[in-house]
Design a protein around this motif. Structure first.
Motif, PDB file in Angstrom:
ATOM      1  N   LEU A 139     -12.541   6.518   5.073  1.00 40.77           N
ATOM      2  CA  LEU A 139     -12.758   6.993   3.706  1.00 40.77           C
ATOM      3  C   LEU A 139     -13.348   8.395   3.657  1.00 40.77           C
ATOM      4  O   LEU A 139     -12.959   9.205   2.835  1.00 40.77           O
ATOM      5  CB  LEU A 139     -13.688   6.037   2.948  1.00 40.77           C
ATOM      6  CG  LEU A 139     -13.136   4.654   2.658  1.00 40.77           C
ATOM      7  CD1 LEU A 139     -14.187   3.812   1.958  1.00 40.77           C
ATOM      8  CD2 LEU A 139     -11.877   4.726   1.835  1.00 40.77           C
ATOM      9  N   ARG A 188     -17.705   2.727   0.020  1.00 34.05           N
ATOM     10  CA  ARG A 188     -18.159   4.122  -0.123  1.00 34.05           C
ATOM     11  C   ARG A 188     -19.686   4.220  -0.097  1.00 34.05           C
ATOM     12  O   ARG A 188     -20.244   5.128   0.507  1.00 34.05           O
ATOM     13  CB  ARG A 188     -17.598   4.734  -1.402  1.00 34.05           C
ATOM     14  CG  ARG A 188     -16.104   4.996  -1.317  1.00 34.05           C
ATOM     15  CD  ARG A 188     -15.629   5.777  -2.530  1.00 34.05           C
ATOM     16  NE  ARG A 188     -14.199   5.867  -2.596  1.00 34.05           N
ATOM     17  CZ  ARG A 188     -13.480   6.833  -2.015  1.00 34.05           C
ATOM     18  NH1 ARG A 188     -14.071   7.769  -1.324  1.00 34.05           N
ATOM     19  NH2 ARG A 188     -12.178   6.841  -2.135  1.00 34.05           N
ATOM     20  N   LEU A 191      -3.756   5.328   8.851  1.00 32.39           N
ATOM     21  CA  LEU A 191      -4.962   5.201   8.038  1.00 32.39           C
ATOM     22  C   LEU A 191      -6.019   6.176   8.521  1.00 32.39           C
ATOM     23  O   LEU A 191      -6.078   6.494   9.711  1.00 32.39           O
ATOM     24  CB  LEU A 191      -5.516   3.774   8.120  1.00 32.39           C
ATOM     25  CG  LEU A 191      -4.577   2.644   7.739  1.00 32.39           C
ATOM     26  CD1 LEU A 191      -5.290   1.302   7.864  1.00 32.39           C
ATOM     27  CD2 LEU A 191      -4.036   2.828   6.354  1.00 32.39           C
ATOM     28  N   VAL A 227      -7.934   4.950   4.166  1.00 33.45           N
ATOM     29  CA  VAL A 227      -7.002   5.415   3.149  1.00 33.45           C
ATOM     30  C   VAL A 227      -5.653   5.608   3.826  1.00 33.45           C
ATOM     31  O   VAL A 227      -5.577   6.166   4.923  1.00 33.45           O
ATOM     32  CB  VAL A 227      -7.479   6.752   2.535  1.00 33.45           C
ATOM     33  CG1 VAL A 227      -6.463   7.301   1.548  1.00 33.45           C
ATOM     34  CG2 VAL A 227      -8.826   6.570   1.878  1.00 33.45           C
ATOM     35  N   GLU A 252      -7.367   9.480  12.425  1.00 31.97           N
ATOM     36  CA  GLU A 252      -6.458   8.455  11.920  1.00 31.97           C
ATOM     37  C   GLU A 252      -6.197   7.387  12.969  1.00 31.97           C
ATOM     38  O   GLU A 252      -6.368   7.617  14.162  1.00 31.97           O
ATOM     39  CB  GLU A 252      -5.126   9.084  11.510  1.00 31.97           C
ATOM     40  CG  GLU A 252      -5.230   9.973  10.305  1.00 31.97           C
ATOM     41  CD  GLU A 252      -3.895  10.536   9.864  1.00 31.97           C
ATOM     42  OE1 GLU A 252      -2.863  10.282  10.509  1.00 31.97           O
ATOM     43  OE2 GLU A 252      -3.881  11.250   8.847  1.00 31.97           O
ATOM     44  N   GLY A 274      -2.484   7.154  -0.247  1.00 35.62           N
ATOM     45  CA  GLY A 274      -3.645   7.314  -1.104  1.00 35.62           C
ATOM     46  C   GLY A 274      -4.364   6.013  -1.419  1.00 35.62           C
ATOM     47  O   GLY A 274      -5.470   6.032  -1.936  1.00 35.62           O
ATOM     48  N   SER A 275      -3.743   4.867  -1.090  1.00 34.05           N
ATOM     49  CA  SER A 275      -4.369   3.564  -1.349  1.00 34.05           C
ATOM     50  C   SER A 275      -5.487   3.308  -0.348  1.00 34.05           C
ATOM     51  O   SER A 275      -5.383   3.650   0.820  1.00 34.05           O
ATOM     52  CB  SER A 275      -3.347   2.432  -1.199  1.00 34.05           C
ATOM     53  OG  SER A 275      -2.292   2.566  -2.096  1.00 34.05           O
ATOM     54  N   ALA A 276      -6.552   2.685  -0.813  1.00 36.63           N
ATOM     55  CA  ALA A 276      -7.641   2.264   0.068  1.00 36.63           C
ATOM     56  C   ALA A 276      -7.352   0.828   0.497  1.00 36.63           C
ATOM     57  O   ALA A 276      -7.068  -0.028  -0.340  1.00 36.63           O
ATOM     58  CB  ALA A 276      -8.977   2.350  -0.650  1.00 36.63           C
ATOM     59  N   PRO A 292       0.824  -1.207   0.000  1.00 31.14           N
ATOM     60  CA  PRO A 292       0.000   0.000   0.000  1.00 31.14           C
ATOM     61  C   PRO A 292       0.858   1.257   0.000  1.00 31.14           C
ATOM     62  O   PRO A 292       1.859   1.337   0.690  1.00 31.14           O
ATOM     63  CB  PRO A 292      -0.799  -0.087   1.295  1.00 31.14           C
ATOM     64  CG  PRO A 292      -0.473  -1.376   1.931  1.00 31.14           C
ATOM     65  CD  PRO A 292       0.676  -1.982   1.203  1.00 31.14           C
ATOM     66  N   LEU A 336     -13.998  -1.173  -2.775  1.00 25.53           N
ATOM     67  CA  LEU A 336     -13.944   0.262  -2.500  1.00 25.53           C
ATOM     68  C   LEU A 336     -15.300   0.911  -2.785  1.00 25.53           C
ATOM     69  O   LEU A 336     -15.807   1.688  -1.977  1.00 25.53           O
ATOM     70  CB  LEU A 336     -12.854   0.929  -3.338  1.00 25.53           C
ATOM     71  CG  LEU A 336     -12.727   2.442  -3.194  1.00 25.53           C
ATOM     72  CD1 LEU A 336     -12.475   2.844  -1.747  1.00 25.53           C
ATOM     73  CD2 LEU A 336     -11.620   2.956  -4.102  1.00 25.53           C
TER      74      LEU A 336
END
Length: 115
Positions: free
Chosen positions: A52, A77, A49, A38, A57, A25-27, A22, A73
């Motif tokens: 979304l 969402r 992380l 993210v 964090e 910016g990766s989910a 990862p 993803l």
């Protein structure tokens, strides 16, 4: 016959592919917390992380998280938007109290007066 044309060198085997790493910016899914987030940064041996939709964090073990597929993803969402529209989700997590208009709706629903 070896199966090679005109003395060409044999093809190299494809490179070994391990789990995708990862990047910012990766989910990803964090199984330790059963949450999706993210990647915001890599701090020392941990990933930072964020949910979304934004929020607080948390730290995750980079060896345990896995990248989400496009379908996962999209599903995450949609679930977040649905929860927020029902007043059960605020930025960063579940809401402790329903929004003010929900009490009116819940009261009618409990009495059977309809929606």
């Amino acid at each position: 016959m070896t199966g090679h044309d005109d003395g060409d060198a044999p093809e190299a085997p494809p490179p070994a592919t391990g789990p995708a790493v990862p990047t910012v910016g990766s989910a990803v899914r964090d199984p330790a917390r059963d949450r999706v987030g993210v990647v915001m940064a890599a701090e020392g041996p941990r990933l930072q992380l964020r949910p979304l939709g934004g929020g607080r964090e948390w730290d995750a073990d980079p060896d345990r998280v896995r990248l989400l597929t496009h379908a996962e993803l999209l599903s995450a969402r949609v679930a977040e938007v649905n929860a927020r529209s029902r007043g059960r989700l605020e930025r960063g997590g579940l809401s402790a109290t329903p929004p003010p208009h929900a009490a009116r709706f819940l009261g009618r629903r409990a009495r059977g007066d309809g929606v």
